[in-house]
Design a protein around this motif. Structure first.
Motif, short mmCIF file in Angstrom:
data_model
loop_
_atom_site.label_atom_id
_atom_site.label_comp_id
_atom_site.label_asym_id
_atom_site.label_seq_id
_atom_site.Cartn_x
_atom_site.Cartn_y
_atom_site.Cartn_z
N PRO A 74 43.38 173.54 101.87
CA PRO A 74 44.85 173.58 101.97
C PRO A 74 45.52 172.35 101.38
O PRO A 74 46.55 172.46 100.70
CB PRO A 74 45.09 173.68 103.47
N GLU A 75 44.94 171.16 101.60
CA GLU A 75 45.56 169.93 101.09
C GLU A 75 45.53 169.87 99.57
O GLU A 75 46.46 169.34 98.93
CB GLU A 75 44.91 168.69 101.70
N ASP A 76 44.49 170.46 98.96
CA ASP A 76 44.43 170.49 97.49
C ASP A 76 45.42 171.50 96.94
O ASP A 76 46.05 171.27 95.90
CB ASP A 76 43.01 170.85 97.03
N TYR A 77 45.55 172.62 97.63
CA TYR A 77 46.53 173.62 97.21
C TYR A 77 47.95 173.04 97.26
O TYR A 77 48.75 173.26 96.35
CB TYR A 77 46.44 174.85 98.12
N LEU A 123 40.13 186.41 99.40
CA LEU A 123 38.75 186.82 99.19
C LEU A 123 38.53 187.28 97.74
O LEU A 123 39.32 188.05 97.19
CB LEU A 123 38.39 187.96 100.14
N GLY A 124 37.48 186.75 97.13
CA GLY A 124 37.17 187.15 95.76
C GLY A 124 37.98 186.44 94.70
O GLY A 124 37.93 186.82 93.53
N THR A 125 38.74 185.41 95.09
CA THR A 125 39.54 184.64 94.12
C THR A 125 39.13 183.18 94.19
O THR A 125 38.51 182.73 95.17
CB THR A 125 41.05 184.74 94.43
N PRO A 126 39.48 182.37 93.17
CA PRO A 126 39.16 180.94 93.21
C PRO A 126 39.81 180.22 94.40
O PRO A 126 39.31 179.18 94.84
CB PRO A 126 39.73 180.42 91.89
N LEU A 127 40.90 180.77 94.94
CA LEU A 127 41.57 180.13 96.07
C LEU A 127 40.75 180.19 97.35
O LEU A 127 41.00 179.43 98.28
CB LEU A 127 42.93 180.79 96.31
N GLU A 128 39.75 181.08 97.36
CA GLU A 128 38.94 181.24 98.57
C GLU A 128 38.25 179.94 98.96
O GLU A 128 38.07 179.65 100.15
CB GLU A 128 37.92 182.35 98.34
N GLN A 176 62.52 172.40 102.89
CA GLN A 176 61.39 171.75 103.56
C GLN A 176 60.14 172.63 103.63
O GLN A 176 59.09 172.18 104.08
CB GLN A 176 61.80 171.29 104.96
N VAL A 177 60.25 173.88 103.18
CA VAL A 177 59.03 174.70 103.12
C VAL A 177 58.06 174.15 102.09
O VAL A 177 56.89 174.53 102.07
CB VAL A 177 59.34 176.19 102.81
N PHE A 178 58.54 173.24 101.23
CA PHE A 178 57.69 172.63 100.22
C PHE A 178 57.00 171.36 100.70
O PHE A 178 56.29 170.71 99.92
CB PHE A 178 58.49 172.33 98.95
N SER A 179 57.20 170.98 101.95
CA SER A 179 56.51 169.79 102.44
C SER A 179 55.01 170.07 102.43
O SER A 179 54.57 171.21 102.65
CB SER A 179 56.97 169.45 103.86
N PRO A 180 54.19 169.06 102.14
CA PRO A 180 52.73 169.28 102.08
C PRO A 180 52.17 169.91 103.34
O PRO A 180 51.29 170.79 103.27
CB PRO A 180 52.17 167.87 101.85
N ASP A 181 52.66 169.49 104.50
CA ASP A 181 52.15 170.06 105.75
C ASP A 181 52.44 171.55 105.84
O ASP A 181 51.58 172.35 106.23
CB ASP A 181 52.76 169.33 106.95
#
Length: 204
Positions: free
Chosen positions: A112-115, A103-108, A82-87
């Motif tokens: 969260p919902e898109d990730y 910081l300094g990466t595209p993930l910045e 369940q760690v893979f649930s979207p929430d």
């Protein structure tokens, strides 16, 4: 004891003294597992710590390794699907973002919902990913155990369903290893390892 000494002294221990393990040492092992890194900070590891003689004896029904129930403590190492649930994925991502991990990466700039939508949906790959992350936490335990004068042994020969029935583990969890823990009855010698020249494919 430094890290390299713990790594050098770690052995797979299959004979344990008939002595209990203090609760504070069990807690110390859980603590280093808790501190382990994981992809996306998902922290999928979960543990059932088996101490009672009655339950340890029942483990013999689920593994052919006779030394497992003879250890004073057995860590049943699991992962939580369940760690893979979207929430949950979104929450862990948000925590990392707030901590400045991206910081300094595209993930910045990512939400969260898109990730959370980027996760691989292949169940076999997902199970392998959870197991890989949990293995880091388990190895933390094995090395801390050396420092505490304890021995451990990874055991992956067991019946998943029998274990779950004996320990009343919910379906969402998957057992990936048994880790008997105790004071070594003897100290095995170093095991053979291939040389660095066989480990290193190339330097470019």
């Amino acid at each position: 004891m430094d890290v390299i000494e713990a790594i050098s002294k770690r052995r797979s221990c299959r004979k344990f003294k008939d002595e209990p393990i203090p609760d504070e040492k069990v807690t110390a092992l859980l603590e280093v597992a808790r501190l382990a890194p994981s992809g996306g900070n998902i922290q999928p590891w979960r543990f059932v710590v088996v101490k009672s003689e009655e339950t340890r004896n029942q483990l013999a029904q689920a593994t052919p390794m006779p030394f497992v129930p003879k250890a004073p403590v057995v860590f049943v190492c699991c992962v939580d699907s369940q760690v893979f649930s979207p929430d949950t994925v979104g929450t862990r991502f948000h925590e990392l973002k707030e901590a400045g991990a991206f910081l300094g990466t595209p993930l910045e700039e990512m939400r969260p919902e898109d990730y959370a939508k980027r996760r691989n949906s292949d169940p076999i790959a997902a199970r392998a990913y959870l197991g890989l992350n949990a293995a880091i936490a388990i190895d933390h335990i094995t090395l801390r155990a050396v420092e505490l004068g304890l021995g451990t042994c990874w055991v992956m020969m067991f019946d998943q369903e029998k274990l779950k029935n004996i320990l009343n583990i919910e379906e969402r969890y998957h057992v990936i290893a048994l880790l008997p823990v105790g004071i070594p009855q003897d100290v095995p010698g170093p095991r053979p390892r291939i040389p660095i020249k066989d480990v290193l494919l190339k330097e470019i």
